[in-house]
Design a protein around this motif. Structure first.
Motif, PDB file in Angstrom:
ATOM      1  N   ILE A 250       0.663   4.613  -8.509  1.00 51.26           N
ATOM      2  CA  ILE A 250       1.754   3.649  -8.680  1.00 51.26           C
ATOM      3  C   ILE A 250       1.183   2.339  -9.203  1.00 51.26           C
ATOM      4  O   ILE A 250       0.199   1.813  -8.674  1.00 51.26           O
ATOM      5  N   ALA A 251       1.832   1.822 -10.261  1.00 49.87           N
ATOM      6  CA  ALA A 251       1.463   0.522 -10.818  1.00 49.87           C
ATOM      7  C   ALA A 251       2.345  -0.547 -10.185  1.00 49.87           C
ATOM      8  O   ALA A 251       3.560  -0.381 -10.081  1.00 49.87           O
ATOM      9  N   TYR A 252       1.698  -1.629  -9.757  1.00 55.13           N
ATOM     10  CA  TYR A 252       2.395  -2.750  -9.137  1.00 55.13           C
ATOM     11  C   TYR A 252       2.129  -4.027  -9.930  1.00 55.13           C
ATOM     12  O   TYR A 252       1.009  -4.261 -10.374  1.00 55.13           O
ATOM     13  N   LYS A 253       3.168  -4.814 -10.082  1.00 51.31           N
ATOM     14  CA  LYS A 253       3.008  -6.193 -10.557  1.00 51.31           C
ATOM     15  C   LYS A 253       3.471  -7.046  -9.396  1.00 51.31           C
ATOM     16  O   LYS A 253       4.624  -6.951  -8.974  1.00 51.31           O
ATOM     17  N   ASP A 254       2.570  -7.858  -8.880  1.00 45.63           N
ATOM     18  CA  ASP A 254       2.794  -8.543  -7.613  1.00 45.63           C
ATOM     19  C   ASP A 254       3.032  -7.451  -6.570  1.00 45.63           C
ATOM     20  O   ASP A 254       2.201  -6.589  -6.420  1.00 45.63           O
ATOM     21  N   GLU A 255       4.149  -7.426  -5.913  1.00 47.42           N
ATOM     22  CA  GLU A 255       4.423  -6.377  -4.922  1.00 47.42           C
ATOM     23  C   GLU A 255       5.470  -5.383  -5.414  1.00 47.42           C
ATOM     24  O   GLU A 255       5.930  -4.534  -4.656  1.00 47.42           O
ATOM     25  N   ASN A 256       5.848  -5.473  -6.692  1.00 50.05           N
ATOM     26  CA  ASN A 256       6.915  -4.630  -7.233  1.00 50.05           C
ATOM     27  C   ASN A 256       6.357  -3.431  -7.984  1.00 50.05           C
ATOM     28  O   ASN A 256       5.463  -3.572  -8.816  1.00 50.05           O
TER      29      ASN A 256
ATOM     30  N   MET B 194      -2.740  -9.202 -13.991  1.00 50.34           N
ATOM     31  CA  MET B 194      -2.792  -7.811 -14.431  1.00 50.34           C
ATOM     32  C   MET B 194      -2.298  -6.908 -13.297  1.00 50.34           C
ATOM     33  O   MET B 194      -2.643  -7.120 -12.148  1.00 50.34           O
ATOM     34  N   PRO B 195      -1.527  -5.906 -13.634  1.00 54.07           N
ATOM     35  CA  PRO B 195      -1.030  -4.980 -12.613  1.00 54.07           C
ATOM     36  C   PRO B 195      -2.174  -4.234 -11.935  1.00 54.07           C
ATOM     37  O   PRO B 195      -3.230  -4.033 -12.510  1.00 54.07           O
ATOM     38  N   LYS B 196      -1.922  -3.843 -10.700  1.00 54.05           N
ATOM     39  CA  LYS B 196      -2.915  -3.029 -10.005  1.00 54.05           C
ATOM     40  C   LYS B 196      -2.336  -1.644  -9.768  1.00 54.05           C
ATOM     41  O   LYS B 196      -1.125  -1.460  -9.676  1.00 54.05           O
ATOM     42  N   ILE B 197      -3.215  -0.678  -9.700  1.00 52.91           N
ATOM     43  CA  ILE B 197      -2.830   0.715  -9.487  1.00 52.91           C
ATOM     44  C   ILE B 197      -3.285   1.121  -8.086  1.00 52.91           C
ATOM     45  O   ILE B 197      -4.426   0.887  -7.700  1.00 52.91           O
ATOM     46  N   LYS B 198      -2.366   1.744  -7.351  1.00 52.31           N
ATOM     47  CA  LYS B 198      -2.712   2.303  -6.046  1.00 52.31           C
ATOM     48  C   LYS B 198      -2.476   3.800  -6.096  1.00 52.31           C
ATOM     49  O   LYS B 198      -1.531   4.266  -6.720  1.00 52.31           O
ATOM     50  N   LYS B 199      -3.336   4.515  -5.421  1.00 49.29           N
ATOM     51  CA  LYS B 199      -3.258   5.979  -5.398  1.00 49.29           C
ATOM     52  C   LYS B 199      -2.887   6.421  -3.988  1.00 49.29           C
ATOM     53  O   LYS B 199      -3.447   5.944  -3.013  1.00 49.29           O
ATOM     54  N   TYR B 200      -1.922   7.341  -3.910  1.00 50.49           N
ATOM     55  CA  TYR B 200      -1.445   7.834  -2.631  1.00 50.49           C
ATOM     56  C   TYR B 200      -1.367   9.360  -2.666  1.00 50.49           C
ATOM     57  O   TYR B 200      -0.996   9.930  -3.687  1.00 50.49           O
ATOM     58  N   LEU B 201      -1.628   9.979  -1.535  1.00 48.01           N
ATOM     59  CA  LEU B 201      -1.155  11.332  -1.339  1.00 48.01           C
ATOM     60  C   LEU B 201       0.304  11.191  -0.942  1.00 48.01           C
ATOM     61  O   LEU B 201       0.688  10.223  -0.270  1.00 48.01           O
ATOM     62  N   PHE B 202       1.141  12.106  -1.364  1.00 47.25           N
ATOM     63  CA  PHE B 202       2.574  11.971  -1.123  1.00 47.25           C
ATOM     64  C   PHE B 202       2.883  11.630   0.336  1.00 47.25           C
ATOM     65  O   PHE B 202       3.663  10.732   0.635  1.00 47.25           O
ATOM     66  N   HIS B 203       2.250  12.328   1.258  1.00 46.20           N
ATOM     67  CA  HIS B 203       2.569  12.148   2.676  1.00 46.20           C
ATOM     68  C   HIS B 203       2.075  10.815   3.241  1.00 46.20           C
ATOM     69  O   HIS B 203       2.426  10.455   4.361  1.00 46.20           O
ATOM     70  N   ASP B 204       1.295  10.069   2.462  1.00 40.43           N
ATOM     71  CA  ASP B 204       0.844   8.752   2.899  1.00 40.43           C
ATOM     72  C   ASP B 204       1.832   7.642   2.541  1.00 40.43           C
ATOM     73  O   ASP B 204       1.681   6.511   3.001  1.00 40.43           O
ATOM     74  N   LEU B 205       2.833   7.952   1.714  1.00 43.47           N
ATOM     75  CA  LEU B 205       3.835   6.945   1.364  1.00 43.47           C
ATOM     76  C   LEU B 205       4.691   6.619   2.586  1.00 43.47           C
ATOM     77  O   LEU B 205       5.080   7.523   3.326  1.00 43.47           O
ATOM     78  N   THR B 206       4.987   5.343   2.773  1.00 44.12           N
ATOM     79  CA  THR B 206       5.931   4.977   3.826  1.00 44.12           C
ATOM     80  C   THR B 206       7.343   5.313   3.349  1.00 44.12           C
ATOM     81  O   THR B 206       7.577   5.534   2.153  1.00 44.12           O
ATOM     82  N   LYS B 207       8.295   5.342   4.265  1.00 43.00           N
ATOM     83  CA  LYS B 207       9.690   5.602   3.887  1.00 43.00           C
ATOM     84  C   LYS B 207      10.182   4.549   2.905  1.00 43.00           C
ATOM     85  O   LYS B 207      10.908   4.862   1.965  1.00 43.00           O
ATOM     86  N   ARG B 208       9.789   3.300   3.111  1.00 40.29           N
ATOM     87  CA  ARG B 208      10.196   2.227   2.209  1.00 40.29           C
ATOM     88  C   ARG B 208       9.611   2.437   0.813  1.00 40.29           C
ATOM     89  O   ARG B 208      10.302   2.287  -0.190  1.00 40.29           O
ATOM     90  N   GLU B 209       8.330   2.814   0.751  1.00 41.77           N
ATOM     91  CA  GLU B 209       7.697   3.052  -0.544  1.00 41.77           C
ATOM     92  C   GLU B 209       8.346   4.234  -1.265  1.00 41.77           C
ATOM     93  O   GLU B 209       8.575   4.172  -2.479  1.00 41.77           O
ATOM     94  N   LEU B 210       8.645   5.297  -0.519  1.00 46.94           N
ATOM     95  CA  LEU B 210       9.285   6.462  -1.115  1.00 46.94           C
ATOM     96  C   LEU B 210      10.668   6.094  -1.657  1.00 46.94           C
ATOM     97  O   LEU B 210      11.024   6.470  -2.777  1.00 46.94           O
ATOM     98  N   LYS B 211      11.425   5.348  -0.887  1.00 47.38           N
ATOM     99  CA  LYS B 211      12.757   4.925  -1.333  1.00 47.38           C
ATOM    100  C   LYS B 211      12.652   4.067  -2.595  1.00 47.38           C
ATOM    101  O   LYS B 211      13.398   4.258  -3.558  1.00 47.38           O
ATOM    102  N   GLU B 212      11.723   3.121  -2.601  1.00 45.51           N
ATOM    103  CA  GLU B 212      11.528   2.262  -3.777  1.00 45.51           C
ATOM    104  C   GLU B 212      11.101   3.081  -4.992  1.00 45.51           C
ATOM    105  O   GLU B 212      11.567   2.843  -6.111  1.00 45.51           O
ATOM    106  N   LEU B 213      10.247   4.067  -4.780  1.00 48.95           N
ATOM    107  CA  LEU B 213       9.784   4.921  -5.868  1.00 48.95           C
ATOM    108  C   LEU B 213      10.934   5.722  -6.469  1.00 48.95           C
ATOM    109  O   LEU B 213      11.072   5.822  -7.694  1.00 48.95           O
TER     110      LEU B 213
END
Length: 146
Positions: A56-62, A1-20
């Motif tokens: 953000i919903a993730y399946k595995d690490e995606n 089952m997918p997992k949900i993670k919650k972030y404040l915008f400024h907590d996203l890494t550059k990699r996460e922001l790019k992927e988003l």
């Protein structure tokens, strides 16, 4: 089952922001047939959501879906799920997180008039159309609240 993670915008890494942003652009290309499909840059996406909480919903690490939420107005700003898995419960799981975090509070969103599948989804989740703003060809939206 997918997992949900919650972030404040400024907590996203550059990699996460790019992927988003890549996910956002891909989903818009695949599902938003009535919109201008010009790609959104990291900078313009950041300007849109810099004061929002991002689920953000993730399946595995995606990343497979996300929504952005403007807390002062209890407003869902952006809500996108990968087109290949729409209807699999990811959108419902994202909304459940919002409903849990803001239990008993009114939540609102805008939905494009022409997005009938999204309107049906939101109505099924208890949202009602409160106002309709017809701004011309393919540019109107419904204000919906739950």
């Amino acid at each position: 089952m997918p997992k949900i993670k919650k972030y404040l915008f400024h907590d996203l890494t550059k990699r996460e922001l790019k992927e988003l942003v890549l996910l956002y652009n891909r989903i818009r290309q695949e599902t938003s047939t009535w919109l201008d499909k010009e790609e959104v840059t990291i900078e313009s996406f950041s300007d849109q959501v810099e004061v929002e909480t991002i689920y953000i919903a993730y399946k595995d690490e995606n990343m497979i879906g996300f929504l952005t939420f403007y807390v002062p107005d209890n407003f869902i700003h952006l809500f996108f799920v990968d087109a290949t898995i729409q209807g699999s419960g990811i959108g419902s799981k994202l909304l459940t997180e919002i409903f849990s975090d803001f239990d008993g509070e009114e939540i609102s969103l805008k939905c494009l008039i022409h997005n009938q599948s999204a309107i049906s989804f939101y109505e099924h989740k208890g949202f009602n159309i409160i106002e309709t703003h017809d701004l011309g060809k393919n540019e109107g939206y419904h204000l919906m609240k739950k």
